[in-house]
Design a protein around this motif. Structure first.
Motif, PDB file in Angstrom:
ATOM      1  N   MET A   1     -16.813   5.026 -23.297  1.00 52.97           N
ATOM      2  CA  MET A   1     -16.125   4.765 -22.043  1.00 52.97           C
ATOM      3  C   MET A   1     -14.646   5.153 -22.158  1.00 52.97           C
ATOM      4  SD  MET A   1     -18.549   3.522 -20.105  1.00 52.97           S
ATOM      5  CE  MET A   1     -19.547   4.775 -20.934  1.00 52.97           C
ATOM      6  N   LEU A   2     -14.092   5.647 -21.066  1.00 53.88           N
ATOM      7  CA  LEU A   2     -12.719   6.151 -21.097  1.00 53.88           C
ATOM      8  C   LEU A   2     -11.688   5.053 -21.342  1.00 53.88           C
ATOM      9  CD1 LEU A   2     -12.695   8.835 -18.240  1.00 53.88           C
ATOM     10  CD2 LEU A   2     -13.233   9.103 -20.673  1.00 53.88           C
ATOM     11  N   ASN A   3     -12.077   3.780 -21.162  1.00 52.17           N
ATOM     12  CA  ASN A   3     -11.142   2.673 -21.417  1.00 52.17           C
ATOM     13  C   ASN A   3     -11.376   2.039 -22.794  1.00 52.17           C
ATOM     14  OD1 ASN A   3     -13.564   1.397 -20.937  1.00 52.17           O
ATOM     15  ND2 ASN A   3     -12.745  -0.140 -19.529  1.00 52.17           N
ATOM     16  N   GLN A   4     -12.033   2.785 -23.694  1.00 55.08           N
ATOM     17  CA  GLN A   4     -12.324   2.266 -25.027  1.00 55.08           C
ATOM     18  C   GLN A   4     -11.629   3.073 -26.127  1.00 55.08           C
ATOM     19  OE1 GLN A   4     -16.629   2.180 -25.139  1.00 55.08           O
ATOM     20  NE2 GLN A   4     -16.758   0.301 -23.925  1.00 55.08           N
ATOM     21  N   GLY A   5     -10.376   3.430 -25.874  1.00 57.62           N
ATOM     22  CA  GLY A   5      -9.552   4.042 -26.902  1.00 57.62           C
ATOM     23  C   GLY A   5      -9.533   5.553 -26.935  1.00 57.62           C
ATOM     24  N   VAL A   6     -10.479   6.206 -26.258  1.00 62.31           N
ATOM     25  CA  VAL A   6     -10.548   7.668 -26.340  1.00 62.31           C
ATOM     26  C   VAL A   6      -9.373   8.338 -25.639  1.00 62.31           C
ATOM     27  CG1 VAL A   6     -11.996   7.894 -24.272  1.00 62.31           C
ATOM     28  CG2 VAL A   6     -12.064   9.663 -26.040  1.00 62.31           C
ATOM     29  N   MET A   7      -8.851   7.739 -24.575  1.00 58.04           N
ATOM     30  CA  MET A   7      -7.727   8.337 -23.867  1.00 58.04           C
ATOM     31  C   MET A   7      -6.419   8.110 -24.621  1.00 58.04           C
ATOM     32  SD  MET A   7      -9.116   9.723 -21.187  1.00 58.04           S
ATOM     33  CE  MET A   7      -7.959   9.900 -19.834  1.00 58.04           C
ATOM     34  N   GLU A   8      -6.270   6.924 -25.189  1.00 61.10           N
ATOM     35  CA  GLU A   8      -5.052   6.600 -25.932  1.00 61.10           C
ATOM     36  C   GLU A   8      -4.908   7.450 -27.190  1.00 61.10           C
ATOM     37  OE1 GLU A   8      -6.144   3.240 -23.353  1.00 61.10           O
ATOM     38  OE2 GLU A   8      -7.218   4.514 -24.758  1.00 61.10           O
TER      39      GLU A   8
ATOM     40  N   ALA B   1     -10.236  10.408 -14.525  1.00 59.68           N
ATOM     41  CA  ALA B   1     -11.245  11.442 -14.772  1.00 59.68           C
ATOM     42  C   ALA B   1     -10.594  12.813 -14.947  1.00 59.68           C
ATOM     43  CB  ALA B   1     -12.253  11.474 -13.625  1.00 59.68           C
ATOM     44  N   THR B   2      -9.591  13.109 -14.107  1.00 59.09           N
ATOM     45  CA  THR B   2      -8.885  14.389 -14.204  1.00 59.09           C
ATOM     46  C   THR B   2      -8.179  14.526 -15.548  1.00 59.09           C
ATOM     47  OG1 THR B   2      -8.524  14.444 -11.809  1.00 59.09           O
ATOM     48  CG2 THR B   2      -7.112  15.839 -13.158  1.00 59.09           C
ATOM     49  N   ASN B   3      -7.542  13.456 -15.996  1.00 59.04           N
ATOM     50  CA  ASN B   3      -6.862  13.482 -17.293  1.00 59.04           C
ATOM     51  C   ASN B   3      -7.841  13.727 -18.434  1.00 59.04           C
ATOM     52  OD1 ASN B   3      -4.381  13.019 -16.106  1.00 59.04           O
ATOM     53  ND2 ASN B   3      -4.368  10.816 -16.518  1.00 59.04           N
ATOM     54  N   ALA B   4      -8.995  13.082 -18.370  1.00 63.24           N
ATOM     55  CA  ALA B   4     -10.001  13.263 -19.421  1.00 63.24           C
ATOM     56  C   ALA B   4     -10.442  14.722 -19.506  1.00 63.24           C
ATOM     57  CB  ALA B   4     -11.194  12.355 -19.158  1.00 63.24           C
TER      58      ALA B   4
ATOM     59  N   GLU C   1      -8.735  17.329 -18.625  1.00 62.40           N
ATOM     60  CA  GLU C   1      -7.621  18.121 -19.157  1.00 62.40           C
ATOM     61  C   GLU C   1      -7.491  17.932 -20.667  1.00 62.40           C
ATOM     62  OE1 GLU C   1      -4.203  16.890 -16.981  1.00 62.40           O
ATOM     63  OE2 GLU C   1      -4.752  17.996 -15.154  1.00 62.40           O
ATOM     64  N   TYR C   2      -7.598  16.707 -21.139  1.00 64.03           N
ATOM     65  CA  TYR C   2      -7.444  16.427 -22.565  1.00 64.03           C
ATOM     66  C   TYR C   2      -8.517  17.128 -23.398  1.00 64.03           C
ATOM     67  CZ  TYR C   2      -4.270  12.565 -21.272  1.00 64.03           C
ATOM     68  OH  TYR C   2      -3.242  11.814 -20.786  1.00 64.03           O
ATOM     69  N   PHE C   3      -9.748  17.154 -22.885  1.00 61.82           N
ATOM     70  CA  PHE C   3     -10.877  17.658 -23.676  1.00 61.82           C
ATOM     71  C   PHE C   3     -11.327  19.050 -23.232  1.00 61.82           C
ATOM     72  CE2 PHE C   3     -10.857  13.174 -24.445  1.00 61.82           C
ATOM     73  CZ  PHE C   3     -11.296  13.050 -25.758  1.00 61.82           C
ATOM     74  N   ASN C   4     -10.434  19.749 -22.551  1.00 63.53           N
ATOM     75  CA  ASN C   4     -10.781  21.073 -22.033  1.00 63.53           C
ATOM     76  C   ASN C   4     -11.098  22.073 -23.140  1.00 63.53           C
ATOM     77  OD1 ASN C   4     -11.009  23.024 -19.833  1.00 63.53           O
ATOM     78  ND2 ASN C   4      -9.132  23.918 -20.661  1.00 63.53           N
ATOM     79  N   SER C   5     -10.529  21.876 -24.335  1.00 64.23           N
ATOM     80  CA  SER C   5     -10.741  22.843 -25.428  1.00 64.23           C
ATOM     81  C   SER C   5     -12.059  22.630 -26.162  1.00 64.23           C
ATOM     82  CB  SER C   5      -9.591  22.750 -26.439  1.00 64.23           C
ATOM     83  OG  SER C   5      -9.572  21.477 -27.062  1.00 64.23           O
ATOM     84  N   THR C   6     -12.768  21.555 -25.842  1.00 63.13           N
ATOM     85  CA  THR C   6     -14.045  21.278 -26.506  1.00 63.13           C
ATOM     86  C   THR C   6     -15.170  22.009 -25.789  1.00 63.13           C
ATOM     87  OG1 THR C   6     -14.545  19.338 -25.138  1.00 63.13           O
ATOM     88  CG2 THR C   6     -13.247  18.971 -27.156  1.00 63.13           C
ATOM     89  N   ARG C   7     -16.285  22.138 -26.476  1.00 67.05           N
ATOM     90  CA  ARG C   7     -17.503  22.616 -25.811  1.00 67.05           C
ATOM     91  C   ARG C   7     -18.010  21.450 -24.966  1.00 67.05           C
ATOM     92  NH1 ARG C   7     -23.217  22.399 -26.852  1.00 67.05           N
ATOM     93  NH2 ARG C   7     -24.271  24.181 -25.922  1.00 67.05           N
ATOM     94  N   HIS C   8     -18.117  21.644 -23.642  1.00 67.83           N
ATOM     95  CA  HIS C   8     -18.460  20.520 -22.789  1.00 67.83           C
ATOM     96  C   HIS C   8     -19.211  20.956 -21.547  1.00 67.83           C
ATOM     97  CE1 HIS C   8     -14.583  21.946 -21.103  1.00 67.83           C
ATOM     98  NE2 HIS C   8     -15.120  21.596 -19.946  1.00 67.83           N
ATOM     99  N   MET C   9     -19.849  19.983 -20.908  1.00 70.48           N
ATOM    100  CA  MET C   9     -20.457  20.180 -19.602  1.00 70.48           C
ATOM    101  C   MET C   9     -20.113  18.963 -18.743  1.00 70.48           C
ATOM    102  SD  MET C   9     -24.570  19.390 -20.113  1.00 70.48           S
ATOM    103  CE  MET C   9     -24.891  20.016 -18.448  1.00 70.48           C
ATOM    104  N   ILE C  10     -20.111  19.143 -17.414  1.00 70.53           N
ATOM    105  CA  ILE C  10     -19.743  18.083 -16.489  1.00 70.53           C
ATOM    106  C   ILE C  10     -20.956  17.733 -15.631  1.00 70.53           C
ATOM    107  CG2 ILE C  10     -18.176  17.376 -14.646  1.00 70.53           C
ATOM    108  CD1 ILE C  10     -16.230  19.536 -15.645  1.00 70.53           C
ATOM    109  N   LEU C  11     -21.305  16.448 -15.605  1.00 70.03           N
ATOM    110  CA  LEU C  11     -22.415  15.957 -14.801  1.00 70.03           C
ATOM    111  C   LEU C  11     -21.911  14.910 -13.817  1.00 70.03           C
ATOM    112  CD1 LEU C  11     -25.218  15.357 -17.472  1.00 70.03           C
ATOM    113  CD2 LEU C  11     -25.131  17.209 -15.800  1.00 70.03           C
ATOM    114  N   TYR C  12     -22.611  14.805 -12.687  1.00 68.13           N
ATOM    115  CA  TYR C  12     -22.336  13.751 -11.722  1.00 68.13           C
ATOM    116  C   TYR C  12     -23.611  12.947 -11.480  1.00 68.13           C
ATOM    117  CZ  TYR C  12     -17.837  15.934 -10.815  1.00 68.13           C
ATOM    118  OH  TYR C  12     -16.570  16.436 -10.966  1.00 68.13           O
ATOM    119  N   TYR C  13     -23.429  11.643 -11.437  1.00 71.26           N
ATOM    120  CA  TYR C  13     -24.555  10.728 -11.257  1.00 71.26           C
ATOM    121  C   TYR C  13     -25.378  11.081 -10.022  1.00 71.26           C
ATOM    122  CZ  TYR C  13     -26.835   6.287 -10.001  1.00 71.26           C
ATOM    123  OH  TYR C  13     -27.737   5.329  -9.634  1.00 71.26           O
TER     124      TYR C  13
END
Length: 341
Positions: free
Chosen positions: A171-178, A261-264, A266-278
């Motif tokens: 979860m984004l409030n569990q230390g990953v953003m900090e 969500a936008t910040n996340a 941007e922060y992880f843009n350099s990783t291999r990733h995909m974006i999903l919506y519920y």
């Protein structure tokens, strides 16, 4: 080739040297015919052997499994973990892809993870960083991630010996953003693939958050708090509570959700990733095939026992619906008022 030889052979027959007897001539013709026959037979045999070998090689290429996994190997996204807590035995040669689901509470991440874990080759280990001691600083985060990706993390979802993909829900409030700089560096160094799972309708997420927070204390299901349910009866009981939304701060609250969500991203843009919506997963289950392809997995039908709690129009689930409706009309969030699946 055979016709040319025979024609040459006929030429010899019509030549009659005056100095040689017919017997010697016939023997010469016979020997020549035998040599020609042996040569032609050897050529045909070699062609048959080559064709058979070619067909065998082509068969192996066609039948080679999981070509998508082989493509991932070329870019170093598959690994061969060596856990210290157990021996992978015959599965030690099976490559493993590392992944992380980055999401927010009440965005469908629990349901999504149960879908992933229904795959025989996936181990998604839940909210590993829900415990504060595992995320108190960057060092504790890295140590915890090492345990997960070395397959030394055990829970009910673990299929560690023969996992083809292993990861966690964060979860984004569990230390990953900090600690995003250290986490991004780790993800890129260890080739961790990221799945972003967000909810388009943030108002529905807000309703789910309020209702879940209320049930922590009310414990509507026979004195037990449940964030997720497995029967329509339980879902109906939990959905009867209608939260009151703070209409004064509503617009600012929605903007804050979007900003996180936008910040996340941007922060992880350099990783291999995909974006999903519920909402997309709810409408179109073929999206799950995209996820399996992203993880390099053999496709399977995925399933979950979880049942959706809040169904139907939001007007049925918000106590002060008229205020909320008035606040969002004419804004960028007006679409949240409508049913979206």
């Amino acid at each position: 080739m055979v016709e040319d030889v025979c024609f040459f052979h006929k030429d010899i027959l019509v030549i009659k040297p005056p100095m040689k007897s017919p017997t010697l001539l016939r023997m010469a013709v016979l020997v020549f015919s035998v040599v020609c026959g042996i040569f032609i037979f050897s050529v045909c045999l070699k062609q048959i052997s080559t064709q058979a070998r070619t067909n065998f090689v082509e068969f192996n290429v066609v039948e080679k499994p999981y070509q998508s996994r082989m493509r991932l190997i070329n870019i170093s996204y598959l690994h061969y973990p060596k856990p210290v807590s157990f021996n992978r035995n015959e599965c030690s040669h099976n490559p493993v892809l590392f992944f992380a689901i980055l999401s927010n509470q009440r965005s469908g991440s629990g349901w999504f993870e149960t879908l992933l874990n229904s795959h025989i080759n996936v181990s998604s280990n839940g909210e590993v960083f829900s415990a504060k001691e595992r995320r108190q600083n960057a060092s504790s985060i890295i140590q915890t991630l090492d345990r997960v990706y070395n397959l030394d993390w055990f829970n009910s979802a673990s299929k560690n010996e023969c996992s083809a993909a292993t990861g966690l829900k964060w979860m984004l409030n569990q230390g990953v953003m900090e600690h995003h700089k250290e986490v991004v560096e780790y993800f890129n160094r260890r080739s961790v693939s990221v799945i972003f799972l967000f909810r388009r309708n943030l108002l529905r997420r807000m309703v789910s958050m309020h209702a879940n927070s209320y049930d922590r204390y009310a414990k509507l299901l026979n004195g037990t708090h449940k964030s997720h349910v497995h029967s329509p009866e339980e879902a109906d009981i939990l959905s009867r509570y209608k939260p009151t939304i703070n209409s004064t701060s509503l617009l600012d609250d929605l903007k804050d959700m979007e900003k996180r969500a936008t910040n996340a991203l941007e922060y992880f843009n350099s990783t291999r990733h995909m974006i999903l919506y519920y909402e997309d997963l709810m409408r179109n289950r073929t999206k799950l095939k995209d996820v399996q392809e992203f993880l390099g997995l053999p496709p399977m039908e995925l399933s979950s026992r979880q049942v959706k709690i809040h169904k139907g129009p939001l007007s049925d689930h918000i106590q002060n619906w008229d205020e909320v409706n008035k606040t969002l009309r004419g804004t960028a969030y007006e679409s949240f008022l409508e049913a979206d699946y």
